[in-house]
Design a protein around this motif. Structure first.
Motif, PDB file in Angstrom:
ATOM      1  N   HIS A  30       0.923  -1.169  -0.031  1.00  0.00           N
ATOM      2  CA  HIS A  30       0.081   0.081   0.042  1.00  0.00           C
ATOM      3  C   HIS A  30       0.736   1.409   0.321  1.00  0.00           C
ATOM      4  O   HIS A  30       1.714   1.372   0.646  1.00  0.00           O
ATOM      5  N   GLU A  31       0.473   2.200  -0.791  1.00  0.00           N
ATOM      6  CA  GLU A  31       1.317   3.472  -0.941  1.00  0.00           C
ATOM      7  C   GLU A  31       0.646   4.411   0.212  1.00  0.00           C
ATOM      8  O   GLU A  31      -0.558   4.373   0.655  1.00  0.00           O
ATOM      9  N   LEU A  32       1.783   4.829   1.026  1.00  0.00           N
ATOM     10  CA  LEU A  32       1.523   5.433   2.305  1.00  0.00           C
ATOM     11  C   LEU A  32       0.670   6.772   2.122  1.00  0.00           C
ATOM     12  O   LEU A  32      -0.440   6.988   2.821  1.00  0.00           O
ATOM     13  N   SER A  33       1.120   7.467   1.193  1.00  0.00           N
ATOM     14  CA  SER A  33       0.176   8.617   0.887  1.00  0.00           C
ATOM     15  C   SER A  33      -1.504   8.308   0.283  1.00  0.00           C
ATOM     16  O   SER A  33      -2.224   9.259   0.835  1.00  0.00           O
ATOM     17  N   PHE A  63     -12.539   3.703  -1.073  1.00  0.00           N
ATOM     18  CA  PHE A  63     -11.408   3.115  -1.854  1.00  0.00           C
ATOM     19  C   PHE A  63     -11.497   2.988  -3.468  1.00  0.00           C
ATOM     20  O   PHE A  63     -10.774   3.720  -4.076  1.00  0.00           O
ATOM     21  N   CYS A  64     -12.516   2.420  -3.839  1.00  0.00           N
ATOM     22  CA  CYS A  64     -12.980   2.357  -5.323  1.00  0.00           C
ATOM     23  C   CYS A  64     -12.758   3.858  -5.997  1.00  0.00           C
ATOM     24  O   CYS A  64     -12.483   3.921  -6.947  1.00  0.00           O
ATOM     25  N   ARG A  65     -13.754   4.485  -5.438  1.00  0.00           N
ATOM     26  CA  ARG A  65     -14.121   5.951  -5.720  1.00  0.00           C
ATOM     27  C   ARG A  65     -12.973   6.882  -5.878  1.00  0.00           C
ATOM     28  O   ARG A  65     -12.573   7.290  -6.959  1.00  0.00           O
ATOM     29  N   LEU A  66     -12.136   6.733  -4.879  1.00  0.00           N
ATOM     30  CA  LEU A  66     -10.783   7.571  -4.871  1.00  0.00           C
ATOM     31  C   LEU A  66      -9.804   7.107  -5.708  1.00  0.00           C
ATOM     32  O   LEU A  66      -9.009   7.839  -6.662  1.00  0.00           O
ATOM     33  N   SER A  67      -9.508   5.861  -6.007  1.00  0.00           N
ATOM     34  CA  SER A  67      -8.505   5.293  -6.835  1.00  0.00           C
ATOM     35  C   SER A  67      -9.118   5.373  -8.234  1.00  0.00           C
ATOM     36  O   SER A  67      -8.192   5.546  -9.251  1.00  0.00           O
ATOM     37  N   LYS A  68     -10.429   5.508  -8.700  1.00  0.00           N
ATOM     38  CA  LYS A  68     -10.754   5.628  -9.782  1.00  0.00           C
ATOM     39  C   LYS A  68     -10.706   7.346 -10.102  1.00  0.00           C
ATOM     40  O   LYS A  68     -10.008   7.788 -11.533  1.00  0.00           O
ATOM     41  N   ASP A  73      -4.173   2.339  -9.795  1.00  0.00           N
ATOM     42  CA  ASP A  73      -4.418   0.963  -9.806  1.00  0.00           C
ATOM     43  C   ASP A  73      -4.185   0.053  -8.691  1.00  0.00           C
ATOM     44  O   ASP A  73      -2.739  -0.489  -8.802  1.00  0.00           O
ATOM     45  N   PHE A  74      -4.741   0.328  -7.596  1.00  0.00           N
ATOM     46  CA  PHE A  74      -4.501  -0.687  -6.344  1.00  0.00           C
ATOM     47  C   PHE A  74      -5.209  -1.748  -6.200  1.00  0.00           C
ATOM     48  O   PHE A  74      -6.503  -1.689  -6.486  1.00  0.00           O
ATOM     49  N   LYS A  75      -4.829  -2.798  -5.966  1.00  0.00           N
ATOM     50  CA  LYS A  75      -5.897  -3.996  -5.813  1.00  0.00           C
ATOM     51  C   LYS A  75      -6.713  -4.146  -5.048  1.00  0.00           C
ATOM     52  O   LYS A  75      -7.996  -4.533  -5.070  1.00  0.00           O
TER      53      LYS A  75
END
Length: 87
Positions: A30-33, A63-68, A73-75
């Motif tokens: 996981h990316e800390l930021s 999680f999904c909303r923010l990654s989009k 692309d985090f699993k």
């Protein structure tokens, strides 16, 4: 990209540059930021008592909303126990 998305993306990049990530790279997933941004958005959106379990559920919802939104692309989202260790 609209100005809000650009501003959030710039904030995340700034956090990545300024924060040192002392995790051992061998097990890092996981990316800390990104985890910190998730944590902060979960706190800001919470309308219940700020318990770690409530915050983690908010992180899972965002999680999904923010990654989009940030086009990363985090699993999967950080687990509750790992989020406690990181934060």
């Amino acid at each position: 990209m609209n100005p809000q998305k650009q501003n959030l993306a710039n904030t995340t990049l700034t956090l990545q540059e300024k924060l040192s990530d002392n995790q051992d790279i061998r097990g890092k997933r996981h990316e800390l930021s990104f985890v910190i941004v998730l944590f902060l958005t979960a706190i800001l959106r919470s309308d219940k008592a700020l318990k770690m379990s409530v915050i983690h559920r908010g992180m899972l919802e965002d999680f999904c909303r923010l990654s989009k939104l940030l086009e990363v692309d985090f699993k999967k989202c950080v687990s509750s126990s790992n989020s406690r260790k990181l934060l």
